[in-house]
Design a protein around this motif. Structure first.
Motif, PDB file in Angstrom:
ATOM      1  N   ARG A  25       0.838  -1.204   0.000  1.00  0.00           N
ATOM      2  CA  ARG A  25       0.000   0.000   0.000  1.00  0.00           C
ATOM      3  C   ARG A  25       0.874   1.255   0.000  1.00  0.00           C
ATOM      4  NH1 ARG A  25      -1.335  -0.731   6.415  1.00  0.00           N
ATOM      5  NH2 ARG A  25      -0.042   1.031   7.105  1.00  0.00           N
ATOM      6  N   GLU A  26       2.001   1.205   0.701  1.00  0.00           N
ATOM      7  CA  GLU A  26       2.874   2.373   0.778  1.00  0.00           C
ATOM      8  C   GLU A  26       3.682   2.546  -0.508  1.00  0.00           C
ATOM      9  OE1 GLU A  26       5.052   2.044   4.434  1.00  0.00           O
ATOM     10  OE2 GLU A  26       3.271   2.441   5.668  1.00  0.00           O
ATOM     11  N   GLN A  27       4.049   1.449  -1.144  1.00  0.00           N
ATOM     12  CA  GLN A  27       4.734   1.536  -2.434  1.00  0.00           C
ATOM     13  C   GLN A  27       3.822   2.176  -3.475  1.00  0.00           C
ATOM     14  OE1 GLN A  27       6.231  -2.213  -3.964  1.00  0.00           O
ATOM     15  NE2 GLN A  27       6.195  -1.453  -6.065  1.00  0.00           N
ATOM     16  N   GLY A  43      -2.775   5.779   1.375  1.00  0.00           N
ATOM     17  CA  GLY A  43      -1.692   4.842   1.643  1.00  0.00           C
ATOM     18  C   GLY A  43      -1.744   4.149   2.988  1.00  0.00           C
ATOM     19  N   ARG A  44      -2.921   4.045   3.601  1.00  0.00           N
ATOM     20  CA  ARG A  44      -3.080   3.406   4.908  1.00  0.00           C
ATOM     21  C   ARG A  44      -4.275   2.448   4.863  1.00  0.00           C
ATOM     22  NH1 ARG A  44      -4.067   7.767   9.195  1.00  0.00           N
ATOM     23  NH2 ARG A  44      -4.686   9.161   7.510  1.00  0.00           N
ATOM     24  N   ALA A  65      -6.045  -0.430  -5.135  1.00  0.00           N
ATOM     25  CA  ALA A  65      -4.755   0.240  -4.994  1.00  0.00           C
ATOM     26  C   ALA A  65      -4.822   1.719  -5.347  1.00  0.00           C
ATOM     27  CB  ALA A  65      -3.714  -0.462  -5.868  1.00  0.00           C
ATOM     28  N   HIS A  66      -5.530   2.050  -6.430  1.00  0.00           N
ATOM     29  CA  HIS A  66      -5.610   3.443  -6.866  1.00  0.00           C
ATOM     30  C   HIS A  66      -7.007   4.027  -6.669  1.00  0.00           C
ATOM     31  CE1 HIS A  66      -1.580   3.128  -8.578  1.00  0.00           C
ATOM     32  NE2 HIS A  66      -1.955   1.959  -9.046  1.00  0.00           N
ATOM     33  N   GLY A  67      -7.826   3.292  -5.921  1.00  0.00           N
ATOM     34  CA  GLY A  67      -9.152   3.787  -5.545  1.00  0.00           C
ATOM     35  C   GLY A  67      -9.131   4.197  -4.087  1.00  0.00           C
ATOM     36  N   ALA A  68      -9.633   3.326  -3.216  1.00  0.00           N
ATOM     37  CA  ALA A  68      -9.702   3.667  -1.793  1.00  0.00           C
ATOM     38  C   ALA A  68      -8.328   3.865  -1.173  1.00  0.00           C
ATOM     39  CB  ALA A  68     -10.480   2.592  -1.030  1.00  0.00           C
ATOM     40  N   ASN A  69      -7.311   3.150  -1.648  1.00  0.00           N
ATOM     41  CA  ASN A  69      -5.962   3.357  -1.123  1.00  0.00           C
ATOM     42  C   ASN A  69      -5.442   4.756  -1.467  1.00  0.00           C
ATOM     43  OD1 ASN A  69      -3.471   2.212   0.132  1.00  0.00           O
ATOM     44  ND2 ASN A  69      -2.609   2.551  -1.907  1.00  0.00           N
ATOM     45  N   ARG A  70      -6.022   5.367  -2.493  1.00  0.00           N
ATOM     46  CA  ARG A  70      -5.672   6.742  -2.871  1.00  0.00           C
ATOM     47  C   ARG A  70      -6.531   7.754  -2.134  1.00  0.00           C
ATOM     48  NH1 ARG A  70      -8.069   9.898  -6.935  1.00  0.00           N
ATOM     49  NH2 ARG A  70      -9.099   8.034  -7.748  1.00  0.00           N
ATOM     50  N   ALA A 120      -5.084  -2.357   0.715  1.00  0.00           N
ATOM     51  CA  ALA A 120      -5.023  -2.785  -0.679  1.00  0.00           C
ATOM     52  C   ALA A 120      -4.009  -3.916  -0.826  1.00  0.00           C
ATOM     53  CB  ALA A 120      -4.636  -1.612  -1.565  1.00  0.00           C
ATOM     54  N   PRO A 121      -4.416  -5.070  -1.394  1.00  0.00           N
ATOM     55  CA  PRO A 121      -3.480  -6.184  -1.570  1.00  0.00           C
ATOM     56  C   PRO A 121      -2.942  -6.232  -3.005  1.00  0.00           C
ATOM     57  CG  PRO A 121      -5.726  -6.972  -1.786  1.00  0.00           C
ATOM     58  CD  PRO A 121      -5.814  -5.470  -1.616  1.00  0.00           C
TER      59      PRO A 121
END
Length: 238
Positions: A25-27, A43-44, A65-70, A120-121
């Motif tokens: 997620r941080e990458q 990123g959390r 990854a680029h939805g909720a992780n963003r 995000a996995p």
């Protein structure tokens, strides 16, 4: 055990229990997608979203990854969310049909959205150990929602399998043989002890692009499940 959903959400957002998920997620948050290069990624872990007295719970899989992780909010900023929130709005469960970012004015009515995995996995595929590590958050969320919760819509087989043991631990009886996931599946779970209330469990194909772009899942199909769930949850007249 947090005393409120607000406290639970804050605790979830600080979790670092799964090294693979923390790293990924941080990458993603550092490298970003070119279209979002000027944005600061969340990123959390992404907590649930919706009111503390929800009668209906929608359970997904994990943040995109680029939805909720963003964006930091469930199903916000991706095409899966476009389908889900449009359907929720059409059924009177959301204040608007789109979800783009925190602070966009979106409100859910009687409905909360969560997932069995909050980070995000890679490849959208959590590992079993990661699902199990995240189970405590879902248990606590259900405990806080139990006084008002009447129905749950599960998006996809992963969420269904992850949720059943949590529901059993939370006070509902899971029939044997165990209910099988399917689109349109509906099982009424009896409380395991006196004084509890039954819970309606409904299945819906996940609103992933793989399902919606191929026509396996249409907006009308999502709306039909949500309409039935809203009725069972007492959010609309019989």
């Amino acid at each position: 055990m947090p005393a409120s959903l607000g406290q639970l959400d804050a605790a979830i957002s600080e979790c670092r229990s799964c090294p693979r998920l923390v790293s990924w997620r941080e990458q993603v948050a550092r490298e970003k997608r070119a279209a979002y290069a000027d944005q600061v990624y969340w990123g959390r872990p992404v907590p649930g979203f919706g009111p503390a007295d929800a009668a209906l719970l929608v359970v997904g899989l994990a943040p995109a990854a680029h939805g909720a992780n963003r964006t930091g909010r469930m199903f916000t900023g991706d095409r899966s969310g476009d389908v889900l929130y449009a359907a929720l709005h059409a059924e009177g469960l959301a204040s608007q049909p789109t979800a783009t970012h925190l602070g966009d004015g979106l409100t859910l009515y009687g409905t909360r959205i969560t997932s069995p995995v909050h980070c995000a996995p890679p490849a959208n595929k959590p590992e079993p150990a990661e699902r199990d590590a995240c189970r405590r958050w879902l248990l606590q969320e259900l405990a806080l929602l139990t006084p008002t919760l009447r129905a749950v819509v599960v998006l996809g087989g992963f969420g269904w399998q992850a949720l059943l043991p949590v529901l059993a631990e939370s006070g509902w009886t899971i029939p044997r043989p165990r209910p099988v996931f399917g689109h349109g599946a509906h099982v009424e779970l009896a409380p395991s002890g006196p004084g509890g209330r039954p819970l309606h469990l409904l299945g819906c194909y996940h609103v992933s692009q793989q399902n919606t772009f191929t026509g396996r899942l249409t907006p009308a199909m999502v709306r039909a499940v949500l309409a039935n769930a809203a009725r069972l949850a007492g959010l609309r007249p019989e």
